[in-house]
Every structure is written in C-alpha cells, then in structure tokens.
Design an enzyme around this catalytic site. Structure first.
Site, PDB file in Angstrom:
ATOM      1  N   HIS A  39       0.622  -1.410  -0.208  1.00 40.08           N
ATOM      2  CA  HIS A  39      -0.041   0.027   0.435  1.00 40.08           C
ATOM      3  C   HIS A  39       0.610   1.071  -0.098  1.00 40.08           C
ATOM      4  CE1 HIS A  39      -2.167   2.993   1.898  1.00 40.08           C
ATOM      5  NE2 HIS A  39      -2.430   2.603   3.030  1.00 40.08           N
ATOM      6  N   TYR A  88      -5.978   8.781   2.517  1.00 42.91           N
ATOM      7  CA  TYR A  88      -6.175   9.715   3.219  1.00 42.91           C
ATOM      8  C   TYR A  88      -4.748  10.482   3.877  1.00 42.91           C
ATOM      9  CZ  TYR A  88      -2.779   6.384   5.037  1.00 42.91           C
ATOM     10  OH  TYR A  88      -1.978   4.907   5.035  1.00 42.91           O
ATOM     11  N   ASP A 139     -26.548 -20.162  19.332  1.00 42.27           N
ATOM     12  CA  ASP A 139     -28.102 -20.768  19.179  1.00 42.27           C
ATOM     13  C   ASP A 139     -28.588 -21.617  18.228  1.00 42.27           C
ATOM     14  OD1 ASP A 139     -28.689 -19.733  16.826  1.00 42.27           O
ATOM     15  OD2 ASP A 139     -31.076 -18.220  18.092  1.00 42.27           O
TER      16      ASP A 139
HETATM   17  P1  FAD Z   1       3.649  -6.369  11.911  1.00 43.71           P
HETATM   18  O1  FAD Z   1       4.269  -4.786  12.731  1.00 43.71           O
HETATM   19  O2  FAD Z   1       4.279  -6.283  10.941  1.00 43.71           O
HETATM   20  O3  FAD Z   1       5.004  -7.216  13.475  1.00 43.71           O
HETATM   21  C1  FAD Z   1       5.550  -8.803  12.855  1.00 43.71           C
HETATM   22  C2  FAD Z   1       6.143  -8.775  13.919  1.00 43.71           C
HETATM   23  O4  FAD Z   1       5.943 -10.143  13.357  1.00 43.71           O
HETATM   24  C3  FAD Z   1       7.271  -8.247  12.807  1.00 43.71           C
HETATM   25  O5  FAD Z   1       8.205  -7.251  13.693  1.00 43.71           O
HETATM   26  C4  FAD Z   1       8.059  -9.505  12.704  1.00 43.71           C
HETATM   27  O6  FAD Z   1       9.354  -9.063  12.735  1.00 43.71           O
HETATM   28  C5  FAD Z   1       7.348 -10.181  13.465  1.00 43.71           C
HETATM   29  N1  FAD Z   1       8.031 -11.963  12.643  1.00 43.71           N
HETATM   30  C6  FAD Z   1       7.340 -12.201  11.789  1.00 43.71           C
HETATM   31  N2  FAD Z   1       7.591 -13.765  10.765  1.00 43.71           N
HETATM   32  C7  FAD Z   1       8.291 -14.297  12.302  1.00 43.71           C
HETATM   33  C8  FAD Z   1       8.728 -14.718  13.337  1.00 43.71           C
HETATM   34  N3  FAD Z   1       9.026 -16.334  12.202  1.00 43.71           N
HETATM   35  N4  FAD Z   1      10.272 -14.849  13.995  1.00 43.71           N
HETATM   36  C9  FAD Z   1       9.828 -13.905  14.696  1.00 43.71           C
HETATM   37  N5  FAD Z   1       9.636 -13.057  14.381  1.00 43.71           N
HETATM   38  C10 FAD Z   1       8.738 -12.853  13.252  1.00 43.71           C
HETATM   39  N6  FAD Z   1      -2.775   0.703  10.213  1.00 43.71           N
HETATM   40  C11 FAD Z   1      -3.653   1.750  11.235  1.00 43.71           C
HETATM   41  O7  FAD Z   1      -4.746   1.639  11.706  1.00 43.71           O
HETATM   42  N7  FAD Z   1      -3.662   3.263  11.055  1.00 43.71           N
HETATM   43  C12 FAD Z   1      -2.712   2.996   9.367  1.00 43.71           C
HETATM   44  O8  FAD Z   1      -2.764   4.443   9.088  1.00 43.71           O
HETATM   45  C13 FAD Z   1      -2.295   2.204   9.095  1.00 43.71           C
HETATM   46  N8  FAD Z   1      -1.375   2.545   8.252  1.00 43.71           N
HETATM   47  C14 FAD Z   1      -0.558   1.586   7.691  1.00 43.71           C
HETATM   48  C15 FAD Z   1       0.297   2.512   6.003  1.00 43.71           C
HETATM   49  C16 FAD Z   1       1.124   1.933   5.663  1.00 43.71           C
HETATM   50  C17 FAD Z   1       1.324   2.196   4.531  1.00 43.71           C
HETATM   51  C18 FAD Z   1       0.579   0.150   5.867  1.00 43.71           C
HETATM   52  C19 FAD Z   1       2.327  -0.461   5.244  1.00 43.71           C
HETATM   53  C20 FAD Z   1       0.130  -0.474   6.853  1.00 43.71           C
HETATM   54  C21 FAD Z   1      -0.511   0.628   7.737  1.00 43.71           C
HETATM   55  N9  FAD Z   1      -1.429   0.245   8.965  1.00 43.71           N
HETATM   56  C22 FAD Z   1      -2.208   1.087   9.144  1.00 43.71           C
HETATM   57  C23 FAD Z   1      -1.973  -0.884   9.244  1.00 43.71           C
HETATM   58  C24 FAD Z   1      -0.495  -1.547  10.614  1.00 43.71           C
HETATM   59  O9  FAD Z   1       0.103  -1.181   9.870  1.00 43.71           O
HETATM   60  C25 FAD Z   1      -0.664  -2.769  10.977  1.00 43.71           C
HETATM   61  O10 FAD Z   1      -2.053  -3.272  10.424  1.00 43.71           O
HETATM   62  C26 FAD Z   1      -0.413  -3.021  11.682  1.00 43.71           C
HETATM   63  O11 FAD Z   1       1.459  -2.591  12.333  1.00 43.71           O
HETATM   64  C27 FAD Z   1      -0.120  -4.714  11.650  1.00 43.71           C
HETATM   65  O12 FAD Z   1       0.737  -4.969  13.743  1.00 43.71           O
HETATM   66  P2  FAD Z   1       1.463  -6.190  13.860  1.00 43.71           P
HETATM   67  O13 FAD Z   1       2.314  -6.501  15.302  1.00 43.71           O
HETATM   68  O14 FAD Z   1       0.765  -6.814  14.070  1.00 43.71           O
HETATM   69  O15 FAD Z   1       2.321  -6.663  12.778  1.00 43.71           O
END
Ligand code: FAD
Length: 830
Positions: free
Chosen positions: A222, A260, A552
């Site tokens: 995105h 946005y 239910d």
């Molecule tokens: P992540 O932050 O991706 O964390 C997952 C972690 O798991 C990572 O650090 C990764 O390294 C770790 N991991 C993965 N696999 C392994 C493994 N095998 N072993 C150990 N560690 C592992 N959301 C909003 O609410 N508002 C916004 O304005 C918004 N804007 C966005 C703009 C952009 C450009 C993008 C890309 C996203 C945006 N989002 C926004 C979405 C939001 O950023 C994500 O949905 C959110 O940060 C996800 O958080 P998370 O902790 O689930 O995942």
C-alpha cells in the site's frame, strides 16, 4: 501461570504481552526476528491514523479501547496518541449522504461525532480546497497512534515486569506433541511453551504453515508518501515535539478518491488505496536484515511512482498548498488483508495451545490484544469478537486463490460506499445446492454467504405482485433501501402466509454428533435437557461460563447416540469439535464424532397453511399434528425419496424442513414443486424469509445477540431449561443472572408511519438521547410496517415511543410486545 511464547514484537505482540502481564501472567517470552528497537514489520512504518468508527460495533469498540490505552501510555510527559481528531470529507453527494450513515454508526456505538458543513471543514482544515468539499464528519477522539513509540514503551514496561524479549531470533518451527503445542524452535534450540501466539503480522501464513493451519490473509503493498515541506506548515512549535508527535491538524480522509492524509511536522503524509492491488508473498522478502532502519526494512518495498500519479494529482487539487511541494519520500508498505476485511483472532480447532492475532490494524491493536488476553486468562472477551474468529471461514474460503482474490477486492473497496447487502461479483458459484438448476429456471436472484448461493427472491413470482391484496401492496422505498431489494418479496411472503412456499435451507449448517459420548457432550454444552427420546427437536443455547450466549442451535435427536445439530457458523463446528476432543480425553472410550454434513445433505423448508395438502399428494406419511407434532421429526418416504421431516419453522407457519442427501435433492425439489402446483405453491427466497422471521421474533445469532448478551436480556430465556438437573456450561452464572433485572433488552420496534425503512445498525434515541441500536430490520409484510429489533435500556417499556436515526433523519417507532405475528403460535401448532 502458563508459559507463553508470543511471536512478533509489533504493536500487536507487545500489547498482548502487556495485557497478559497486567492480568498476572508472568512467564512470557516474545520472539522477534528483527531488531527490537525497530523490528521491521508493518508497525515500524505505520503512519498510525486511527479512525475509530466503522459499521462494525466490534471493530469500533476495539478501536476505542486502543485509543484509551495509547493515551495512557506515556514517558517524559509524552503520550503515544496524538488526539488531533479525524475529519472525513465528502466531495460527492453520495459520500455526503454516506457520512450521515456513518454518523449513525458513531451514535450507535457510543463515539462522539458531528456532521460538519463545508465551511466548518474549511475552518478546521484551512488547506482544503473549499470548492471541492461538500461537508464532512468530525470525530474529536480520533487521531494519530505513535505505534513505533508505543511498541518501544511497551517493551520497556513489560521487560521490567519480567517479560523476556529475544530480538534477531526467527521462529523456525512450532513444536507439538500430538494435538498440543509444546514450544517453538529458534536457531539456538527450542523454547518450551504451553501457549504459542502468532502475532507475526503479514508473515502469519508462514507461521500457520508450520502447524498445518491455513491462515486466510494476503499481504498487500500500500502506497504511502511524504511531501517536501509545505510552506504553511513549517516553523510552528509542534515541530519541536519528539517522536512523531508532530501534528495538530485532524487526520483527513478523502475517500471518494481513496486517499488519506496526516501531518508530519512541516510535511504531509499521503496514503493511497486507489492503485492496483500488489500482492506479496512474505517468505519471498527474505530474512530480516541485522540492521533495520526507516529506509530498509522487509515491510517497505520500493515506491512505484507511476501508481501514485493519480493520487498526487488529486491531492494537489484537494490541498492546493501542496502544489508547491514534491514527493520527498515514498514507499510501498506491506500489511495484511483478509477475505472479509476482519482480523484473525483465536485458535484452530485441531490444535491446543496455538493462537493467532493477525491482520490487525494499529487502530484495533490494543483492543485485539486485550480480547485475546481475556480469552486466555478468563475464557472470554468482554467485547464480542465472533466476527474476528479465525474459525469463521468455511473450508472453501481458506484456499489461496480465494484469499488472494477476495483480499485484493477488499483492498480496492476499502473506502467504497458499501450497501449492507452488497454482493461480490467474484468468486461466485463456489457452493450450490442440488436445487440450483431449478432455481435458475425460476429466475432466482442469488446472494452469497459462506460461499453458498442462496436465492433472495425469484423473478418468476413477479406477476404475483400485481395480484396482491391492497394491504399487502409493498410501499415505495427510499433509493438506498430499494437497492438489492425487490417488491417480489412481498408476494413471496403473502403466498407463504396464505398458501404454501418452498425455501432452500441447504446453506444452514448441519453437523452430526454421534457416539457414546454424544449425549454427555450436548448435555454439558447446552441449556436444555437433550436426553429426550429420539425424534425430538430442541432449540437451545450454547453459553460461556459467564452465562452469555455463544450460539443458538437446534438439537435433533435422531437415535440414542446420533444427533443432528442445526447451527449458525463454522465457529460452532470448531467449538463442538474442540469440546468433543476435550471430553474424549477426560472419558476415554466415550468417543464422539463431530461431522459437518451440510454439503452432502440438502433441505427444503415447506411452509404455509396448505403445506399438508402438498405432502398428502406425494406420500401417505402421517404428518397430522398428532403424527408429527411441532418440534419433532421422523424419517419418511416422499415419492420414493428417503427424507427426514423436521417439524419446525423460522417463518411461523405450519410445515417442515425436509432433508435428504444431496444426490436426491433435485428429485425432491421437483416432486414437491409439482405436487404443490395444485395448492398454489411457489419457491420463495431469503428476503421474504427474513421479513417473516422478524414478524415471529426469531433472533439471528451474531446480529441480534452475541457473546455480550445473556438469555434474559436477549429474550431467549425460554431456551433455558430451568429444571435441568445436569450441570452445563454457564449454569451457575445463569442462576445468578436470573434474579437480576436486565439493564438492557432486545426489543421489537415497529415504524409508526408504516413505510420508513431501516436496514440495521442505526442508532435509537429515547427521550432524545442515543440509547441503543438496531440489530436487524425488515419490512413486515403481514403486519404492514417496517420492523426493527433493537437493544434498548431495560427500563424502556412496551408501548413507549423511540426514534431511529436513518441517514440523519429521525423515524418514530414504538416498542412492541412480541411476537408481532401469531403470538399464540396457533399457526405452528395446528
Ligand atoms: P507487525 O508490525 O508486522 O509485526 C509482526 C512482527 O512479527 C514483525 O516485527 C516480524 O518481524 C515478526 N515476525 C514475523 N515472522 C516471525 C518469525 N518467524 N519469527 C519471529 N518474528 C517474526 N494501520 C492503522 O491502523 N492506521 C494506519 O494509518 C495504517 N497505515 C498503514 C500504512 C502503511 C503504508 C502500511 C503498510 C500499514 C498501515 N497500517 C495502518 C496497518 C498497520 O501498520 C498494521 O496492520 C499493523 O502495524 C500490524 O501490526 P502487527 O503487530 O500485527 O504486525
């Protein structure tokens, strides 16, 4: 406390650690493949806009808690949430209307919101082009989450509380012993655990694969870009605030063009959903590098300028001040989309101890983490999270093709104006009942659910509309409620109430529960005594330990140890499967088989005062009230076809659900259809069905009542057997609840003017104050008025007046006594 391993130190994983610690759990390890100071997942670059309000009560409440929590996390006087407010602007009349609907959602879910004029938008946001904007919606409590900062503060505070963080440590496998998770593998060995929670964000698919769990999420890129300094923004005090607390303008949405905006000090940040979907396979991104920084992280892909061109042109129109700027920095950032746009929360049914919390936005992160922490520590979340359940998907929805196609659609439509009945065009025809060919011949208009095609109405019934008696003539509808609707439904309801109609009930979930342990299982899980004799039908509830409703179901006793369950969702199947397994472990030898038989069976609802005449033409089976009383069933032969006839009805008319195996389906349809012609039989669809369901007051689980409600509030305490001797889940809680006066109730309302339509989720005002919300609604053709079911304060009495807000307009309605149709049940028990 249990030993917990959380995979991923993004905003979700760190919040989960924090929520568990605050509930007294103290053996927690968070394993992160990237460096802890900036792990490199989606959180590391999230601009953090938090618009809380959505059509979903659950999602709005998860967001509201996230805001509250982030506001409470601070260091050196700086919070993790900058409550600048949110402004959504309309540049088209359709959007302006839709903002009224959205304002209604905010009122329904308890978020303070205000519709504002174009002038006010301009006052609040001087950079806007006042020739483009028609008006807006302002939500003062929205704002900017400082997600990366919050993550660091959560790591700091939970580390102090004893949580172990392992950075630069990829989880390479998940250890298990049979059906139980025992730990995770990391390059240096294993970490033992009772519970493993994958908070791996868009790497969720890879983590799921380690334990054979299909995770239906699609990583998509995105676009997000920052401009060079905007002359009107630079030089203000706010730029001195640390860590991104560098905005004072509201966060801004221009959804008509899928855009946005937020402020970054003197620069603008622009997010765009208008470009082509760009799917990503997480495993192809390679290992997270040792050093991660703003420019170099796995979730940040190269900016494709050409995709951003339309966004940039539109932005310079909406915000003319940006004409003097350029794009300073842009990237294609990766995060997760799912087939229905919701997050993935919960556990697969075949494995104990493995949970996921994935496809979660920053907006909902703390809310989701709290919900999961509550589930782990107390068995249930106080906010109903059924719509986030990992197990909500049907098998057909879990394959990669389906997830890829629907995930991309959700990306494209993310800012679209979506009608509550809007149907996806593709993929379709994934699951069709054996009656499908005949339904097509009758001009069925199909709506899709869970991959099933279900007739909503039949064009073949069109001419019946002309012959409707005056009191049944459908009223004119407003343009919005007229969408995806046909007056033919009125004719189909009329025929059902006055002659007979056949409904395709195949898509309703049917499970078979059998074996020596089956009675014990259903006796333990349901609120009724199901030790009745074979041939009995029982409507009953599944509760949680708090006495709230988790489902239910209908329990059909077919044989001593064979039951058929009529259920609502795939989650019910997961629940029964898991509980059967738990019980078997406790009572070896008392095996239980839980089998989904939905697809290899089919079912016709034959209902109406002439239903018996139809059966008399094809069988000598005794379907008299004595031969087959209400809520009983029997096996029979109809014109040579073996069927099970189940005396029950959702529409409140005499008749049966007639079930057979799939290969007999088309012949069953033809047989009944032909036998019915003499008696005025028609095929009728779900639209008429829904109207008649509401007239009878039958609740739809998930919409009318959820895990937030108990049977007394929801008006289904009749499904609780007060004399049941055996213990069952929720029994003790129910006994406590039964002596309390409910503080809220699910009520039936009718619209006073007899014509103003409501579609569901609208706010209800009592004494001019937002006091509740509509769950489901339909025009009641028999009673000649629109009906709405609504949650209202317990003190609101029958006969009182309320107002429902529909697109900003107040509609007067009256609280009614239930049922609105045939309360004595004469039609059903004749
Ligand atoms: P992540 O932050 O991706 O964390 C997952 C972690 O798991 C990572 O650090 C990764 O390294 C770790 N991991 C993965 N696999 C392994 C493994 N095998 N072993 C150990 N560690 C592992 N959301 C909003 O609410 N508002 C916004 O304005 C918004 N804007 C966005 C703009 C952009 C450009 C993008 C890309 C996203 C945006 N989002 C926004 C979405 C939001 O950023 C994500 O949905 C959110 O940060 C996800 O958080 P998370 O902790 O689930 O995942």
């Amino acid at each position: 406390s249990q030993r917990v391993v959380i995979i991923g130190a993004g905003i979700v994983g760190t919040n989960l650690a924090d929520e568990l610690v605050s509930r007294g759990w103290n053996d927690i390890t968070v394993v992160e493949q990237g460096p802890l100071h900036m792990p490199g997942g989606s959180t590391s670059h999230a601009p953090g806009l938090v618009f809380q309000t959505s059509p979903s009560k659950t999602m709005t409440h998860l967001a509201r808690y996230t805001v509250e929590k982030l506001l409470s996390i601070e260091k050196d006087g700086h919070k993790c949430f900058n409550q600048v407010g949110g402004l959504e602007v309309a540049t088209t009349p359709a959007r302006l209307e839709d903002l009224k609907r959205k304002h209604g959602y905010a009122s329904s879910w308890g978020i303070d919101a205000r519709l504002v004029s174009a002038e006010e938008c301009f006052r609040m946001y001087p950079h806007l082009n006042n020739e483009m904007v028609l008006g807006g919606l302002h939500i003062p409590s929205d704002g900017l989450a400082l997600a990366a900062r919050a993550t660091q503060l959560l790591i700091e505070r939970t580390s102090k509380a004893g949580v172990r963080y392992l950075g630069h440590t990829p989880v390479t496998g998940i250890e298990r012993d049979g059906r139980r998770v025992t730990g995770v593998s990391i390059p240096s060995g294993t970490i033992a655990a009772d519970i493993v929670v994958s908070c791996a964000g868009f790497w969720g698919v890879e983590l799921g694969a380690m334990v054979g769990v299909d995770i239906p999420l699609l990583p998509l890129a995105h676009q997000y870009a920052k401009t060079t300094a905007v002359p009107g923004l630079v030089g203000r005090d706010i730029n001195s605030l640390p860590n991104g607390m560098n905005a004072e303008l509201p966060i801004l949405r221009h959804q008509d063009k899928r855009l946005y905006y937020r402020e970054h000090g003197g620069q603008y940040g622009i997010g765009y959903y208008g470009h082509r979907p760009m799917p990503v396979v997480a495993s192809s991104l390679g290992l997270t590098p040792k050093e991660v920084d703003e420019q170099n992280m796995p979730s940040r892909l190269e900016f494709t300028t050409e995709d951003f061109d339309p966004a940039w042109k539109e932005t310079q129109k909406l915000l003319p001040a940006l004409q003097d700027t350029e794009i300073a920095d842009g990237f294609n950032g990766v995060f997760s989309f799912t087939p229905d746009g919701g997050p993935l929360l919960g556990q697969p049914s075949h494995l104990d101890g493995f949970y996921v919390a994935e496809a979660v936005w920053v907006t909902h992160s703390a809310g989701v983490a709290r919900a999961l922490a509550q589930i782990l520590t107390t068995g249930r979340s106080e906010i109903d999270v059924s719509e986030c359940e990992l197990s909500r998907f049907e098998e057909v929805q879990l394959n990669r093709d389906y997830v890829t196609e629907t995930g991309q659609q959700n990306f494209v439509e993310i800012y679209d104006i979506i009608h509550p009945l809007q149907q996806r065009e593709s993929p379709r025809n994934l699951r069709v009942s054996p009656f499908n060919a005949r339904q097509r011949e009758l001009g069925a208009i199909f709506f899709e659910t869970g991959g099933w095609e279900r007739p909503w109405w039949y064009e073949a019934n069109k001419d019946l509309v002309k012959s409707l008696p005056p009191s049944w003539k459908p009223v004119d509808r407003d343009a919005w409620s007229a969408q995806l609707h046909s007056p033919i439904s009125a004719a189909e309801a009329w025929k059902t109430r006055n002659a007979v109609a056949m409904f395709d009930m195949t898509a309703f979930h049917r499970f078979e529960v059998s074996g020596p342990g089956a009675v014990g299982l259903l006796q333990r899980l349901t609120t009724s005594d199901i030790t009745t004799k074979p041939g009995t039908v029982t409507y009953t509830l599944l509760l949680n330990d708090h006495g709230n409703i988790r489902g239910d179901i209908f329990v059909l006793r077919l044989e001593d140890d064979v039951f058929q369950i009529g259920a609502n969702t795939a989650t019910d199947l997961a629940y029964l499967t898991r509980e059967a397994r738990v019980q078997e472990q406790k009572t070896p030898g008392q095996w239980i088989q839980v089998r989904d038989i939905t697809g290899n069976t089919c079912c016709i609802g034959l209902w109406g005062p002439r239903a018996r005449d139809v059966i008399a033409g094809i069988s000598t089976v005794d379907v008299s009230n004595k031969g087959l009383p209400y809520f009983s069933l029997k096996n029979a032969i109809l014109a040579g076809i073996p069927v099970t006839m189940i005396r029950k009805s959702y529409v409140g008319e005499l008749g049966w659900e007639i079930q057979t195996t799939a290969e007999n389906g088309q012949r069953l349809w033809d047989t009944i259809y032909q036998a019915g012609t003499l008696h005025g039989l028609i095929a009728a669809g779900r639209s008429a069905f829904n109207s008649m369901r509401l007239e009878k007051g039958y609740r739809t689980y998930g919409a009318d009542m959820t895990t937030e409600h108990n049977p007394f509030e929801a008006g289904v305490s009749y499904a609780v057997d007060a004399n049941k001797k055996d213990d069952f889940v929720g029994k003790a809680a129910l006994q406590r609840l039964s002596s309390q006066v409910p503080s809220r109730r699910l009520r039936a309302l009718t619209v006073d003017d007899g014509r103003s339509m409501i579609l569901g989720k609208e706010p209800v005002f009592y004494n001019d104050k937002a006091a509740g919300y509509v769950t489901t609604a339909a025009f009641g053709y028999t009673i000649g008025k629109p009906i709405a079911y609504a949650w209202l304060p317990g003190g609101v009495s029958e006969g009182e007046s309320v107002e429902i807000e529909y697109f900003g307009k107040r509609i007067k309605a009256t609280v009614e006594t239930e049922s609105l149709y045939d309360p004595e049940m004469n039609r059903l028990s004749q």
